[in-house]
Design an enzyme around this catalytic site. Structure first.
Site, PDB file in Angstrom:
ATOM      1  N   TYR A 281     -42.910  -8.829  24.227  1.00  0.00           N
ATOM      2  CA  TYR A 281     -42.653  -9.339  22.868  1.00  0.00           C
ATOM      3  C   TYR A 281     -43.039 -10.819  22.761  1.00  0.00           C
ATOM      4  CZ  TYR A 281     -39.841 -10.057  18.573  1.00  0.00           C
ATOM      5  OH  TYR A 281     -39.405 -10.349  17.300  1.00  0.00           O
TER       6      TYR A 281
ATOM      7  N   LYS B 176     -45.783 -12.264  20.270  1.00  0.00           N
ATOM      8  CA  LYS B 176     -45.428 -13.230  19.229  1.00  0.00           C
ATOM      9  C   LYS B 176     -46.182 -14.551  19.409  1.00  0.00           C
ATOM     10  CE  LYS B 176     -42.765 -10.838  16.557  1.00  0.00           C
ATOM     11  NZ  LYS B 176     -43.390 -10.266  15.348  1.00  0.00           N
TER      12      LYS B 176
HETATM   13  P1  NAP Z   1     -36.439  -4.107  11.900  1.00  0.00           P
HETATM   14  O1  NAP Z   1     -35.171  -4.169  11.129  1.00  0.00           O
HETATM   15  O2  NAP Z   1     -36.482  -3.353  13.167  1.00  0.00           O
HETATM   16  O3  NAP Z   1     -37.585  -3.572  10.896  1.00  0.00           O
HETATM   17  C1  NAP Z   1     -38.895  -3.383  11.351  1.00  0.00           C
HETATM   18  C2  NAP Z   1     -39.558  -2.356  10.476  1.00  0.00           C
HETATM   19  O4  NAP Z   1     -40.910  -2.186  10.967  1.00  0.00           O
HETATM   20  C3  NAP Z   1     -38.885  -0.986  10.527  1.00  0.00           C
HETATM   21  O5  NAP Z   1     -38.718  -0.473   9.228  1.00  0.00           O
HETATM   22  C4  NAP Z   1     -39.854  -0.154  11.341  1.00  0.00           C
HETATM   23  O6  NAP Z   1     -39.903   1.216  10.992  1.00  0.00           O
HETATM   24  C5  NAP Z   1     -41.180  -0.802  10.966  1.00  0.00           C
HETATM   25  N1  NAP Z   1     -42.244  -0.444  11.917  1.00  0.00           N
HETATM   26  C6  NAP Z   1     -42.144  -0.366  13.259  1.00  0.00           C
HETATM   27  N2  NAP Z   1     -43.314   0.022  13.790  1.00  0.00           N
HETATM   28  C7  NAP Z   1     -44.180   0.192  12.756  1.00  0.00           C
HETATM   29  C8  NAP Z   1     -45.530   0.593  12.670  1.00  0.00           C
HETATM   30  N3  NAP Z   1     -46.241   0.891  13.756  1.00  0.00           N
HETATM   31  N4  NAP Z   1     -46.115   0.673  11.439  1.00  0.00           N
HETATM   32  C9  NAP Z   1     -45.396   0.384  10.329  1.00  0.00           C
HETATM   33  N5  NAP Z   1     -44.101  -0.020  10.344  1.00  0.00           N
HETATM   34  C10 NAP Z   1     -43.499  -0.111  11.555  1.00  0.00           C
HETATM   35  O7  NAP Z   1     -36.965  -5.581  12.253  1.00  0.00           O
HETATM   36  P2  NAP Z   1     -36.654  -7.013  11.613  1.00  0.00           P
HETATM   37  O8  NAP Z   1     -35.562  -7.617  12.393  1.00  0.00           O
HETATM   38  O9  NAP Z   1     -36.581  -6.938  10.141  1.00  0.00           O
HETATM   39  O10 NAP Z   1     -37.987  -7.780  12.062  1.00  0.00           O
HETATM   40  C11 NAP Z   1     -39.143  -7.874  11.233  1.00  0.00           C
HETATM   41  C12 NAP Z   1     -40.178  -8.740  11.924  1.00  0.00           C
HETATM   42  O11 NAP Z   1     -39.612 -10.020  12.229  1.00  0.00           O
HETATM   43  C13 NAP Z   1     -40.672  -8.171  13.256  1.00  0.00           C
HETATM   44  O12 NAP Z   1     -42.030  -8.479  13.428  1.00  0.00           O
HETATM   45  C14 NAP Z   1     -39.822  -8.926  14.266  1.00  0.00           C
HETATM   46  O13 NAP Z   1     -40.456  -8.967  15.517  1.00  0.00           O
HETATM   47  C15 NAP Z   1     -39.725 -10.280  13.601  1.00  0.00           C
HETATM   48  N6  NAP Z   1     -38.598 -11.077  14.060  1.00  0.00           N
HETATM   49  C16 NAP Z   1     -37.302 -10.622  13.928  1.00  0.00           C
HETATM   50  C17 NAP Z   1     -36.244 -11.418  14.359  1.00  0.00           C
HETATM   51  C18 NAP Z   1     -34.800 -11.001  14.255  1.00  0.00           C
HETATM   52  O14 NAP Z   1     -33.929 -11.713  14.785  1.00  0.00           O
HETATM   53  N7  NAP Z   1     -34.474  -9.904  13.599  1.00  0.00           N
HETATM   54  C19 NAP Z   1     -36.516 -12.661  14.945  1.00  0.00           C
HETATM   55  C20 NAP Z   1     -37.830 -13.080  15.065  1.00  0.00           C
HETATM   56  C21 NAP Z   1     -38.856 -12.280  14.620  1.00  0.00           C
HETATM   57  P3  NAP Z   1     -38.955   2.305  11.731  1.00  0.00           P
HETATM   58  O15 NAP Z   1     -37.580   2.010  11.240  1.00  0.00           O
HETATM   59  O16 NAP Z   1     -39.460   3.610  11.244  1.00  0.00           O
HETATM   60  O17 NAP Z   1     -39.122   2.064  13.187  1.00  0.00           O
END
Ligand code: NAP
Length: 250
Positions: free
Chosen positions: A151, A155
């Site tokens: 990851y 990133k």
């Molecule tokens: P999340 O709640 O897990 O949501 C991610 C979404 O992406 C889910 O709806 C998932 O679908 C979808 N997804 C996964 N694989 C996919 C694919 N191959 N094609 C299309 N859609 C796909 O994540 P989040 O926390 O909102 O994070 C969103 C972004 O921010 C990510 O890139 C994450 O790495 C980044 N981020 C998050 C955090 C944090 O603390 N939450 C911090 C830094 C960065 P399914 O539900 O069907 O799997």
């Protein structure tokens, strides 16, 4: 504000859903892309309930053919995409000695290959319009994080991709920037708490204590930063990484 067509990937929930709602509130028509079209419908309903326009599309961002047809559908049904938010993401955390090649490939595939394929598919529309905004979701994990070799590398890769898109596409009126969130309260961080066997409330309290502003982030905090990079006002801001982490470091 000029109304444009925006695409947000992984927008069925979490940061992507908040970003889709925010861009719609800012007046844009939003394509909500996620693996499962039915899941994406929840975000579409929320946008429509607030008076906005949205379209649900099921597509795996790491699948070249699915990306091509999703972007074609957006262009046909909402208009040529001018804003792209590469947000779809997954975790496959493990310490290096336990991380499988499959865990490595899956994470690279969704974050990096997905952002590459989406950006490549959308850019002809932006170049033609001589206006575009690409925002990639990085993370404080780009600076290194235990258990996240895959990851963190993905990133950090998002940042290199962002800067290169900024250099290549700038002359066509297209900017590319990255938002790098810290701890945000979503299903992703809930899953991490479950994996390490800590109740989510305790996990949140610990993260809040470690964060200078004294709280964890919410999806809307990230959406606001993405919305800035997508705005007309941000046309001279490109190739940047904005940490949205409640403090200066991870
Ligand atoms: P999340 O709640 O897990 O949501 C991610 C979404 O992406 C889910 O709806 C998932 O679908 C979808 N997804 C996964 N694989 C996919 C694919 N191959 N094609 C299309 N859609 C796909 O994540 P989040 O926390 O909102 O994070 C969103 C972004 O921010 C990510 O890139 C994450 O790495 C980044 N981020 C998050 C955090 C944090 O603390 N939450 C911090 C830094 C960065 P399914 O539900 O069907 O799997």
């Amino acid at each position: 504000m000029t109304s444009r067509t925006a695409i947000v990937t992984g927008a069925a929930r979490g940061i992507g859903a908040a970003t889709a709602r925010r861009l719609a509130a800012d007046g844009h028509a939003v394509a909500v892309i996620d693996l499962n079209e039915a899941d994406a419908q929840d975000t579409v309903k929320a946008v429509e309930a607030a008076g906005g326009t949205a379209l649900a599309i099921g597509a795996d961002v790491s699948d070249e053919a699915a990306v091509a047809s999703a972007v074609e559908r957006v262009a046909a049904e909402l208009g040529p995409p001018a804003i792209l938010v590469n947000n779809a993401g997954i975790l496959r955390d493990n310490l290096l000695f336990k991380m499988t090649a499959g865990d490595w490939d899956a994470v690279m595939s969704v974050h990096l290959r997905g952002a590459f394929l989406m950006s490549r598919a959308v850019q002809p529309h932006m170049v033609e319009a001589e206006w575009g905004r690409i925002v990639n979701l990085s993370s404080t994990s780009a600076l290194g994080n235990r258990g996240q070799a895959n990851y963190a590398a993905a990133k950090a890769g998002m940042q290199g991709l962002t800067k290169t898109l900024a250099i290549e596409l700038g002359r066509y009126g297209v900017t590319a920037n990255a938002v790098a969130p810290g701890f945000i309260q979503t299903e992703m961080t809930r899953a991490t708490a479950e994996r390490i066997g800590v109740p989510f409330e305790d996990f949140l309290a610990h993260a809040a204590k470690e964060t200078p502003v004294g709280r964890v982030g919410q999806p809307e905090d990230v959406a606001a930063a993405v919305a800035y990079f997508c705005s007309e006002d941000a046309g001279f801001v490109s190739g940047q990484v904005l940490y949205v982490a409640g403090g200066p470091k991870a």
